[in-house]
Design an enzyme around this catalytic site. Sequence first.
Site, PDB file in Angstrom:
ATOM      1  CE  LYS A  78       9.588  -2.274   1.013  1.00 47.31           C
ATOM      2  NZ  LYS A  78       8.727  -3.414   1.440  1.00 47.31           N
ATOM      3  CB  SER A 153       5.410  -2.767  -0.606  1.00 48.40           C
ATOM      4  OG  SER A 153       6.160  -3.465   0.366  1.00 48.40           O
ATOM      5  CB  SER A 177       6.026  -6.614   0.534  1.00 49.04           C
ATOM      6  OG  SER A 177       4.780  -5.971   0.531  1.00 49.04           O
TER       7      SER A 177
END
Lengths: 485, 95
Positions: A78, A153, A177
């Site tokens: 990420k 996310s 997330s």
Amino acid sequence: MQLYEQTIFSLQQMLKQRQVSSVEITKAMLNRIEATDSAINAFITVTPEQALKDAKAADQMIASGQAATLTGIPVALKDIFLTDGIRTTCASRMLDNFIAPYDATAWGRMKVQGAVLLGKLNQDEFAMGSSCENSAFGLTRNPWNQDHIPGGSSGGSAAAIAAQQAVATLGTDTGGSIRQPASHCGCVGLKPTYGRVSRYGVISYASSLDQVGPMTRDVTDAALLLGAIAGYDPKDSTSVDCPVPDYHSALKNDLKGMKIGLPKEYFIDGLDPDVQKAMDQAIATCRSLGAEFVEISLPHTNYAVATYYLIATAEASSNLARYEGVRFGHRSETSSGLIDMMMQSRAEGFGAEVKRRIMLGTYALSSGYYDAYYLKAQKVRTLIQRDFIEAFKSVDILLTPVAPTPAFRIGEKTSDPLQMYLSDIFTIPVNLAGICGISVPAGFSKDGLPIGLQLLGRPFGEESILRAAYSFEQATEWHTKKAAL
Amino acid sequence: MSITRQEIEHIAKLSRLALSNDEKVLFTSQMEAILKYVETLKELDTDAITPTSHAVPMENAFRPDSVTPSIGHERALLNAPDKNETYFRVPPVIE
């Protein structure tokens, strides 16, 4: 089976037996990214030269008998993880050109083992969102159905697994997330106990809730990757100094004697019928494996979303004060004087959701409202945490849905922030309590969208949820299904 | 819970955010809806409850006060929007 479909565990064996080299695997992954990412947009930055260089070095490590768990395994992160010398944007215009000056500890630990970095993955800006639509670099599409969101996310981290662009990825989980996108993309996502994995070098959103975790094709890989990144780090004073067990050896295929709680507040009327059906089947499967089920209550569940959106935004408003256009990040060209420069830089650098959360957090902390909002939320957080402590007195783990519905359509919730927030109702309480949770594939909706099952454990009870998740996975075939791309 | 435009402007100033007129209008209604939702917390009696700021109970984390290498000027200034030798350069603070 294609090289890009393999797991960490299977590639480890193949590398050890010299059936394949890390360079070959890495090239297969880079080709796969090239072939699929114009449709999915899971990556913000791809680092092919660095990846091939890392792969060559990994092959040398293997040749000289120095192979570790992740040696030669191509992974992606990420874009919230700092990666030394590599652009790190957090999906924000604010950090468009930011080159990280050091490595996040979690990535550093993987790098030392010889993991190969393919690139940096899309996400909601500063990890604020549930759909991966709040990215300054365009939205990510769900590989199972490109009209749907991948979740957020850590949407890019989940989509990259589902699209077979990386063997494993890292995400972060502040209110769901990791688990929610894993559920929506049909992969495994583990949010460890708060303090289990170092947050050093992870761009902060809400520091008392943020936690790093693995996203993988199966439970075995989640155990292997967690083992590689977990443990005390003197650079993160909130990381906990307790021994890291061998998570891989905890994977026993057996649920005999395990007592699983079903929180009644999570099985509500509004639950999507396909999700309900997947949960019913999962409960039956676990029962057949020897688990005993007990209905329990987490009475403050309905207050968790409100509590979260006060605490997380308050912490965010403070954490994001560092973006002032002085030391790093975007600086406005059109300003007059220092304060105006800061205000313009932030206005130009942040997207709408980030601004909204900074505003909300600032409000909750501001004079006259602190007690009514922030302090109140901290007190309710205590009640939510007590609910779990009480529940774990009578059961070993809890079983719940990850999300009330399968992945929703792109654009469906962008105009109503509150509706978006409510999609995290089953994952948020876990972060407030600081306990651990895992999302495992548990079925599909009528429309072919993946549905995940959430297993929750006591603080530092990762072994229990991994064992249960592994037993469930071995008894089902959901994790073997692949998105057609 | 209603929020006035003055309040939004005050919060934006505290947040160091230069908001456009459209953003002020949008955030006023959205924050009103969110604050109305969080009002549900008032249903709970929390007078006797201790607040939780951190999920894991912890004492202060002390370390030895020893000299270790730091990141250095070059790396620290690598991402600076503007710099002058070993300093960050900013617009005039005092006119």
